[in-house]
Design a protein around this motif. Structure first.
Motif, PDB file in Angstrom:
ATOM      1  N   LYS A   1      -1.681   0.207   3.192  1.00  0.00           N
ATOM      2  CA  LYS A   1      -2.054   1.166   4.232  1.00  0.00           C
ATOM      3  C   LYS A   1      -3.551   1.276   4.473  1.00  0.00           C
ATOM      4  CE  LYS A   1       0.260   5.185   4.345  1.00  0.00           C
ATOM      5  NZ  LYS A   1       0.953   6.404   3.841  1.00  0.00           N
ATOM      6  N   TYR A   2      -4.361   1.029   3.464  1.00  0.00           N
ATOM      7  CA  TYR A   2      -5.789   1.322   3.606  1.00  0.00           C
ATOM      8  C   TYR A   2      -6.704   0.114   3.424  1.00  0.00           C
ATOM      9  CZ  TYR A   2      -4.015   6.062   3.341  1.00  0.00           C
ATOM     10  OH  TYR A   2      -3.306   7.217   3.590  1.00  0.00           O
ATOM     11  N   TYR A   3      -6.371  -0.786   2.511  1.00  0.00           N
ATOM     12  CA  TYR A   3      -7.298  -1.887   2.204  1.00  0.00           C
ATOM     13  C   TYR A   3      -7.020  -3.098   3.083  1.00  0.00           C
ATOM     14  CZ  TYR A   3      -7.897   0.762  -2.192  1.00  0.00           C
ATOM     15  OH  TYR A   3      -8.119   1.759  -3.123  1.00  0.00           O
TER      16      TYR A   3
ATOM     17  N   ASN B   1      -8.883   9.465   2.553  1.00  0.00           N
ATOM     18  CA  ASN B   1      -8.269   9.401   1.229  1.00  0.00           C
ATOM     19  C   ASN B   1      -6.917   8.698   1.314  1.00  0.00           C
ATOM     20  OD1 ASN B   1     -10.151  10.597  -0.442  1.00  0.00           O
ATOM     21  ND2 ASN B   1      -9.464  12.676   0.049  1.00  0.00           N
ATOM     22  N   THR B   2      -6.555   7.976   0.238  1.00  0.00           N
ATOM     23  CA  THR B   2      -5.194   7.438   0.218  1.00  0.00           C
ATOM     24  C   THR B   2      -4.246   8.600  -0.066  1.00  0.00           C
ATOM     25  OG1 THR B   2      -3.629   5.965  -0.893  1.00  0.00           O
ATOM     26  CG2 THR B   2      -5.443   6.777  -2.242  1.00  0.00           C
ATOM     27  N   ASP B   3      -3.085   8.551   0.571  1.00  0.00           N
ATOM     28  CA  ASP B   3      -2.128   9.676   0.406  1.00  0.00           C
ATOM     29  C   ASP B   3      -0.973   9.285  -0.507  1.00  0.00           C
ATOM     30  OD1 ASP B   3      -0.332   9.154   3.581  1.00  0.00           O
ATOM     31  OD2 ASP B   3      -0.719   7.861   1.842  1.00  0.00           O
ATOM     32  N   THR B   4      -1.179   8.211  -1.319  1.00  0.00           N
ATOM     33  CA  THR B   4      -0.077   7.802  -2.208  1.00  0.00           C
ATOM     34  C   THR B   4      -0.627   7.391  -3.572  1.00  0.00           C
ATOM     35  OG1 THR B   4       1.553   6.058  -2.628  1.00  0.00           O
ATOM     36  CG2 THR B   4      -0.215   5.487  -1.124  1.00  0.00           C
ATOM     37  N   ASN B   5       0.176   7.596  -4.613  1.00  0.00           N
ATOM     38  CA  ASN B   5      -0.220   7.146  -5.957  1.00  0.00           C
ATOM     39  C   ASN B   5       0.270   5.731  -6.232  1.00  0.00           C
ATOM     40  OD1 ASN B   5      -1.523   9.491  -6.753  1.00  0.00           O
ATOM     41  ND2 ASN B   5       0.449  10.499  -7.150  1.00  0.00           N
TER      42      ASN B   5
ATOM     43  N   TRP C   1     -10.207   6.288  -3.187  1.00  0.00           N
ATOM     44  CA  TRP C   1      -9.677   4.944  -3.317  1.00  0.00           C
ATOM     45  C   TRP C   1      -9.873   4.400  -4.734  1.00  0.00           C
ATOM     46  CZ3 TRP C   1     -11.035   1.595   1.619  1.00  0.00           C
ATOM     47  CH2 TRP C   1     -10.477   2.205   2.753  1.00  0.00           C
TER      48      TRP C   1
ATOM     49  N   GLU D   1       1.102   0.392  -2.250  1.00  0.00           N
ATOM     50  CA  GLU D   1       1.199   1.099  -0.965  1.00  0.00           C
ATOM     51  C   GLU D   1      -0.197   1.376  -0.415  1.00  0.00           C
ATOM     52  OE1 GLU D   1       3.977   1.444   0.526  1.00  0.00           O
ATOM     53  OE2 GLU D   1       3.202   2.580   2.235  1.00  0.00           O
ATOM     54  N   THR D   2      -1.101   1.758  -1.326  1.00  0.00           N
ATOM     55  CA  THR D   2      -2.496   2.006  -0.913  1.00  0.00           C
ATOM     56  C   THR D   2      -3.117   0.735  -0.340  1.00  0.00           C
ATOM     57  OG1 THR D   2      -2.860   3.787  -2.495  1.00  0.00           O
ATOM     58  CG2 THR D   2      -4.807   2.540  -1.830  1.00  0.00           C
TER      59      THR D   2
END
Ligand code: TEU
Ligand code: CA
Length: 548
Positions: A225-227, A213-217, A141, A221-222
């Motif tokens: 999807k994650y935060y 793990n985030t799956d995007t650069n 992240w 988007e991160t």
């Protein structure tokens, strides 16, 4: 008791205390400085003030790193100053919205001082601690402020999570004891009579705590999807509502990086949610996959589509908020308008947009007089951790300082944080001494003094447009009907409420446009003196009353 809907009919003025007015000659804005300008604030006609954080803080991130939620930042003054400010605002019928930072605290907060002492410290789980993997951080992240979102603590050989700076460890809302501490601090400020809470990064209080793990650069988007938008978000908000907010007549507005038009309503449940939320659709539209310092062009067509998409979302449930700038973004006239040959007209056009759109408008200090972006001559001129960290990241990628500075001057947060420009005197009348941050060089001709009581000034136009909004309920609660979707120059829309209908025409271009105005339309306000009907001059804004 649910809060009344005063906020739906309000215009909110955002004050960044560090840069508003210095009253004691230390170069830093303070509460007595705001009090000294209370009649100016009243003269704007606004209904509420949103104050950026004023709590004790090491000031690693402009006060968004709080080390004591119950104390005033000594540079800003005392609790007595706060009580005086609140009383004087209330005497003038102006409400106060406080900014609470609950996704993270400062690493100098006693909770974190305890938490990092040992793995079995009772405060350990007030934050997120995890073992590293393969000799590095627990996952990939990235922080909002560059680098990893994890910091190694050698003493206990674990990493702690910080989505923002390493001095802003994320609070662990999964821990009911932490949530109870948050409830207590909210009650403290609400018991003092505060009318609203702006909840910083509220969309991230529930995150993916399995930490994949985030799956995007793509950074945004991160976030999505994650935060943000985690599995317990509605639960945590509903609990704060049930245990605290419902006992006060308080308005709550969340800051929601990562929310989407689809899930925004999840945050705004009438019974268990927030009253409002800031979305970032337009705010991130000119940011590439690399985020703030990876600027990309924006189009008016997309800008208009974003307003329509979010208006549709908020029409379903809850209430929208509208802003075109704040302490985190470049000045609105430099970003969306033309701050050179059409500086005055485009400032007024953006004010017209802000104050004729559905949703509660938030105007950022200085935008009512058309303050523009500043120019950092070197990264050393910046006072923002996001810019300094961004430069570190850029250097590692081999970027030269001039290229980075160009980006920072276009999209960095320093642009919004230069001292408020009160007069053409030294330091723009903000302070008698060199301020904490350089005053914009154009303060000598863009300031409150030379715009006060001047009929054609931006300030005067702002005051008039606020009156128009207050006089026409259709502009605050009427429905929104965009037209000219395909145009890259014209932003035009209807606002309707029963028999009332208003037509708003905004020429977002340096050219002249034609538009057939309905017969019988009566001009309510415009940013040019009377001109040709059915013709819009460069950056011309007109509001027509076409009520049947
Ligand atoms: O900002 C959170 C955020 O997601 C963005 O709006 C902001 O642009 C950020 O700097 C990422 O670029 C809030 C506050 O408004 C901001 O001032 C703080 O730095 C941040 O949270 C951390 O508290
Ligand atoms: Ca001061």
């Amino acid at each position: 008791m649910n809060s009344s809907d005063w906020y739906k009919h309000s215009v909110v003025y955002q004050i960044y205390p560090r840069s508003f007015k210095d009253s004691n000659g230390d170069g830093v804005g303070d509460l007595q400085g705001i009090i000294s300008k209370i009649d100016y604030i009243k003269s704007l006609g606004v209904d509420a003030v949103w104050l950026n954080p004023i709590y004790k803080s090491p000031n690693d991130d402009g006060g968004y790193d709080i080390s004591d939620y119950y104390a005033i930042q000594p540079e800003f003054g005392t609790m007595a100053d706060f009580d005086e400010l609140l009383a004087k605002l209330h005497e003038r019928g102006i409400k106060l919205i406080m900014d609470l930072v609950l996704n993270h605290s400062s690493d100098e907060h006693p909770w974190f001082e305890q938490s990092k002492k040992s793995k079995d410290n009772p405060y350990r789980d007030y934050y997120f601690w995890r073992d590293g993997t393969n000799g590095g951080p627990p996952n990939n992240w990235p922080s909002f402020f560059g680098g990893s979102a994890w910091e190694k603590d050698e003493a206990t050989n674990q990493y702690y999570l910080h989505l923002f700076s390493r001095k802003q460890p994320d609070l662990n809302w999964e821990n009911p004891r932490l949530r109870e501490e948050v409830n207590l601090l909210m009650k403290f400020w609400l018991d003092k009579g505060v009318d609203g809470l702006r909840l910083d990064v509220i969309s991230a209080i529930s995150k993916r705590t399995d930490f994949p793990n985030t799956d995007t650069n793509d950074f945004n988007e991160t976030i999505r999807k994650y935060y943000a938008n985690g599995p317990r978000l509605k639960e945590f908000i509903a609990e704060a509502r049930a245990k605290v907010w419902n006992y006060y007549n308080v308005m709550t507005v969340g800051e929601g990086p990562g929310i989407t038009p689809q899930n925004a309503v999840d945050y705004l449940d009438e019974k268990n949610g927030l009253n409002m939320i800031f979305h970032f659709g337009h705010m991130f539209m000119d940011q590439g996959p690399g985020g703030r310092f990876d600027p990309i062009p924006w189009s008016l067509k997309d800008f208009k589509q974003i307003f329509k998409t979010w208006d549709d979302a908020f029409a379903k449930q809850g209430w929208g908020s509208v802003f075109l700038g704040n302490h985190d973004f470049p000045r609105m006239v430099s970003r969306w308008g033309n701050d050179k040959e059409y500086w005055e007209a485009s400032s007024k056009l953006l004010i017209t947009l802000l104050l004729s759109m559905r949703g509660t408008p938030f105007i950022f200090q200085g935008d009512e007089i058309g303050m523009t972006n500043t120019t950092l001559r070197s990264v050393a001129d910046s006072r923002d951790i996001e810019t300094h960290n961004g430069w570190e990241v850029a250097q590692k990628k081999g970027m030269d300082e001039n290229t980075f500075l160009k980006r920072a001057n276009q999209s960095g947060r320093d642009n919004a944080r230069t001292p408020m420009q009160w007069t053409s005197g030294p330091f723009g009348g903000f302070s008698q001494v060199e301020p904490w941050m350089a005053t914009n060089e154009n303060a000598s001709n863009i300031n409150v003094e030379n715009q006060s009581n001047t009929a054609h000034s931006i300030l005067y136009y702002f005051q008039e447009m606020v009156k128009v909004r207050h006089q026409h309920k259709v502009l605050s609660v009427g429905t929104y009907h965009p037209i000219t979707d395909g145009s890259e120059e014209l932003f035009a829309f209807w606002r309707k409420l029963n028999q009332q209908q208003m037509l708003v025409l905004l020429n977002f271009s340096d050219g002249i446009l034609k538009f057939q105005v309905p017969a019988g339309a009566k001009k309510v306000i415009g940013n040019y003196e009377s001109g040709m009907v059915n013709e819009l001059r460069p950056w011309e804004a007109i509001v027509y009353d076409c009520s049947v």
